[in-house]
Design a protein around this motif. Structure first.
Motif, PDB file in Angstrom:
ATOM      1  N   ALA A  56       0.837  -1.203   0.000  1.00 58.55           N
ATOM      2  CA  ALA A  56       0.000   0.000   0.000  1.00 58.55           C
ATOM      3  C   ALA A  56       0.870   1.250   0.000  1.00 58.55           C
ATOM      4  O   ALA A  56       0.640   2.196  -0.765  1.00 58.55           O
ATOM      5  CB  ALA A  56      -0.922  -0.004   1.216  1.00 58.55           C
ATOM      6  N   ALA A  57       1.924   1.257   0.843  1.00 59.53           N
ATOM      7  CA  ALA A  57       2.815   2.414   0.934  1.00 59.53           C
ATOM      8  C   ALA A  57       3.499   2.666  -0.411  1.00 59.53           C
ATOM      9  O   ALA A  57       3.629   3.807  -0.857  1.00 59.53           O
ATOM     10  CB  ALA A  57       3.838   2.202   2.036  1.00 59.53           C
ATOM     11  N   ASN A  58       3.932   1.583  -1.085  1.00 61.44           N
ATOM     12  CA  ASN A  58       4.586   1.741  -2.392  1.00 61.44           C
ATOM     13  C   ASN A  58       3.652   2.337  -3.433  1.00 61.44           C
ATOM     14  O   ASN A  58       4.010   3.252  -4.156  1.00 61.44           O
ATOM     15  CB  ASN A  58       5.098   0.386  -2.899  1.00 61.44           C
ATOM     16  N   TYR A  59       2.428   1.797  -3.505  1.00 58.98           N
ATOM     17  CA  TYR A  59       1.457   2.316  -4.482  1.00 58.98           C
ATOM     18  C   TYR A  59       1.199   3.802  -4.256  1.00 58.98           C
ATOM     19  O   TYR A  59       1.157   4.596  -5.200  1.00 58.98           O
ATOM     20  CB  TYR A  59       0.136   1.553  -4.396  1.00 58.98           C
ATOM     21  N   LEU A  60       1.012   4.187  -2.987  1.00 56.01           N
ATOM     22  CA  LEU A  60       0.689   5.585  -2.693  1.00 56.01           C
ATOM     23  C   LEU A  60       1.887   6.488  -2.935  1.00 56.01           C
ATOM     24  O   LEU A  60       1.754   7.606  -3.439  1.00 56.01           O
ATOM     25  CB  LEU A  60       0.191   5.728  -1.245  1.00 56.01           C
ATOM     26  N   TYR A  61       3.076   6.006  -2.603  1.00 57.48           N
ATOM     27  CA  TYR A  61       4.291   6.809  -2.770  1.00 57.48           C
ATOM     28  C   TYR A  61       4.586   7.036  -4.251  1.00 57.48           C
ATOM     29  O   TYR A  61       4.972   8.134  -4.664  1.00 57.48           O
ATOM     30  CB  TYR A  61       5.467   6.102  -2.099  1.00 57.48           C
ATOM     31  N   GLU A  62       4.370   5.986  -5.047  1.00 60.20           N
ATOM     32  CA  GLU A  62       4.708   6.085  -6.471  1.00 60.20           C
ATOM     33  C   GLU A  62       3.653   6.866  -7.271  1.00 60.20           C
ATOM     34  O   GLU A  62       3.930   7.303  -8.390  1.00 60.20           O
ATOM     35  CB  GLU A  62       4.886   4.689  -7.073  1.00 60.20           C
ATOM     36  N   ALA A  63       2.478   7.033  -6.713  1.00 59.56           N
ATOM     37  CA  ALA A  63       1.408   7.717  -7.444  1.00 59.56           C
ATOM     38  C   ALA A  63       1.714   9.207  -7.585  1.00 59.56           C
ATOM     39  O   ALA A  63       2.314   9.813  -6.702  1.00 59.56           O
ATOM     40  CB  ALA A  63       0.091   7.527  -6.717  1.00 59.56           C
ATOM     41  N   ASP A  64       1.308   9.791  -8.729  1.00 53.28           N
ATOM     42  CA  ASP A  64       1.441  11.240  -8.901  1.00 53.28           C
ATOM     43  C   ASP A  64       0.374  11.971  -8.097  1.00 53.28           C
ATOM     44  O   ASP A  64       0.631  13.025  -7.531  1.00 53.28           O
ATOM     45  CB  ASP A  64       1.293  11.614 -10.383  1.00 53.28           C
ATOM     46  N   LEU A  65      -0.846  11.422  -8.106  1.00 51.27           N
ATOM     47  CA  LEU A  65      -1.934  12.052  -7.352  1.00 51.27           C
ATOM     48  C   LEU A  65      -2.780  10.975  -6.670  1.00 51.27           C
ATOM     49  O   LEU A  65      -3.747  10.492  -7.260  1.00 51.27           O
ATOM     50  CB  LEU A  65      -2.810  12.917  -8.270  1.00 51.27           C
ATOM     51  N   PRO A  66      -2.419  10.579  -5.451  1.00 49.62           N
ATOM     52  CA  PRO A  66      -3.269   9.611  -4.747  1.00 49.62           C
ATOM     53  C   PRO A  66      -4.515  10.273  -4.162  1.00 49.62           C
ATOM     54  O   PRO A  66      -4.519  11.477  -3.895  1.00 49.62           O
ATOM     55  CB  PRO A  66      -2.360   9.060  -3.651  1.00 49.62           C
ATOM     56  N   MET A  81       1.480  13.763   3.281  1.00 51.39           N
ATOM     57  CA  MET A  81       2.798  13.192   2.976  1.00 51.39           C
ATOM     58  C   MET A  81       2.937  12.785   1.517  1.00 51.39           C
ATOM     59  O   MET A  81       3.988  12.944   0.910  1.00 51.39           O
ATOM     60  CB  MET A  81       2.937  11.925   3.811  1.00 51.39           C
ATOM     61  N   THR A  82       1.863  12.228   0.954  1.00 53.24           N
ATOM     62  CA  THR A  82       1.930  11.729  -0.419  1.00 53.24           C
ATOM     63  C   THR A  82       1.454  12.777  -1.425  1.00 53.24           C
ATOM     64  O   THR A  82       1.427  12.519  -2.616  1.00 53.24           O
ATOM     65  CB  THR A  82       1.068  10.456  -0.576  1.00 53.24           C
ATOM     66  N   GLY A  83       1.080  13.962  -0.943  1.00 51.77           N
ATOM     67  CA  GLY A  83       0.632  15.029  -1.843  1.00 51.77           C
ATOM     68  C   GLY A  83      -0.643  14.667  -2.588  1.00 51.77           C
ATOM     69  O   GLY A  83      -0.724  14.793  -3.809  1.00 51.77           O
TER      70      GLY A  83
END
Lengths: 115, 318
Positions: free
Chosen positions: A72-82, A104-106
């Protein structure tokens, strides 16, 4: 199982959040409610703490909690706009963590209010 | 209270002598609202309970709540904003065209009578439900109801309160508001909050396909949202936290089972009048709470390099 009585329990089914409910539980499920309305009664009686579901699923396969959190952390971190969505059937403490995660993930944070 | 002309349900219980329910069906959706907070209880300034109060129901059809009402006004679907605007004019003593009233499905006599009763009330309340806030006009309808209540304060005490549905949806508004300054639909992608319902609200974001990952906490949009939104959730990276494996879990990449709020997860929930309530869960879940899972996801993200230029990174590049 021993019967436990919870007084002044709070019902989170609807926006009334009645906090004068008495619950009788046997350790795995609520067996009786007092003062709850018809909606609150079905809310309490229809939940138990039996393991019906796996801890987590990743790509449809059973996974451990740690693996799922990492994925879950990887998907959210790699996303441009979560997008962080939902939040109404959870506690304020969890909502605070959700805001932290969105910041944190913008991302965008939104709840059922916008529906 | 975010600028709303509002109050607590306790004040309504003890003081309100005039209640309007607009676009809601509390008899079936909030069964204890009448008896615990609004219509029936004997309060300090309403010692005779129901006898001291007048209740008006405005809805598009005669629901179960109409039986409890003294006056039932059947409004034409989608004409709430027009009716509220006409009422605002009448309250202020301005002339209203007959034709403007006819299209709402109500008569001039009904609106005049309602306006008179509102002004004569000692303490009036407008409870508005999803029939007002989720139909044509949406948040503009809610704004009209709150403006009407605010303007009535020139004559008497009047408040407006939304009849919130899901348990802690009020809490979501409050928590997001005290962190970002806005209640919902907040975009943090520039590092500061921007608020724009219609642009940053979930359905719009999903239908346009703006986002490329979604984390859903205690909701099942896979069962309720329009098909293009569901298709977008299925084709991008979706994460679900829920006590049950839901429709949305089946089309998502990650599902994490969590404890049920208030039943096996402790914490706080806000009532519809923005009063926080402590939860007293009777059971102990084998699953972690939403709070714990979200905190661990945040910690895992924090271990990675920041996505935005930090002062340290900028200094290192010089």
């Amino acid at each position: 199982m021993e019967l436990t009585v919870t007084k002044h329990a709070t019902c989170t089914f609807c926006g009334c959040v009645c906090d004068d409910i008495e619950l009788h539980s046997d350790g795995t499920r609520v067996v009786e409610t007092k003062a709850a309305c018809i909606l609150g009664k079905s809310w309490f009686l229809n939940h138990d703490v039996v393991r019906h579901y796996p801890d987590a699923l990743v790509d449809g396969q059973e996974a451990t909690l740690g693996e799922a959190i990492e994925a879950a952390a990887n998907y959210l971190y790699e996303a441009d706009l979560p997008l962080v969505y939902g939040l109404s059937n959870t506690t304020c403490e969890a909502q605070r963590q959700a805001v932290t995660l969105a910041e944190m993930t913008g991302g965008i944070i939104d709840s059922h209010t916008s529906l | 209270m975010g600028g709303k002309p509002s109050c607590t349900l306790g004040e309504i219980r003890n003081r309100a002598d005039f209640l309007i329910y607009w676009g809601g069906n509390p008899a079936e959706c909030h069964p204890r609202h009448f008896t615990k907070y609004s219509l029936m209880p004997k309060g300090k300034f309403t010692p005779n309970g129901r006898k001291d109060r007048t209740m008006v129901l405005v809805d598009i059809r005669e629901t179960a709540s109409a039986k409890a009402a003294d006056i039932f006004l059947q409004i034409r679907p989608g004409k709430d904003f027009e009716a509220l605007t006409a009422l605002r004019s009448i309250v202020k003593g301005k002339r209203v065209e007959e034709s403007a009233v006819v299209e709402t499905g109500l008569t001039m006599e009904q609106l005049n009578d309602l306006a008179t009763r509102m002004k004569k009330a000692k303490f009036g309340v407008i409870f508005f439900g999803m029939g007002l806030s989720m139909t044509r006009g949406k948040h503009m309808n809610s704004a009209a109801a709150m403006t009407l209540a605010a303007e009535l304060n020139a004559f008497t005490k009047f408040v407006a309160m939304p009849m919130r549905g899901h348990g802690n949806v009020t809490g979501a508004d409050v928590v997001v508001r005290y962190h970002t300054g806005y209640p919902f639909g907040v975009n943090l992608s520039r590092g500061y909050p921007r608020f724009n319902p219609g642009e940053f609200s979930t359905v719009d974001v999903l239908v346009r396909g703006d986002n490329d990952a979604t984390i859903i906490i205690g909701a099942d949009p896979g069962a309720t949202m329009p098909q293009p939104a569901i298709d977008h959730l299925a084709s991008t990276n979706t994460i679900v936290l829920d006590p049950k494996v839901t429709h949305t879990s089946r089309l998502s990449k990650v599902h994490i089972t969590t404890a049920a709020t208030g039943i096996s997860a402790p914490g706080t929930a806000y009532r519809m009048d923005e009063i926080p309530m402590t939860l007293r869960p009777p059971l102990k879940s084998p699953y972690p709470t939403d709070e714990e899972v979200l905190r661990r996801i945040s910690e895992a993200v924090a271990r990675k390099a920041a996505w935005y230029p930090t002062p340290e990174a900028l200094m290192a590049a010089v």
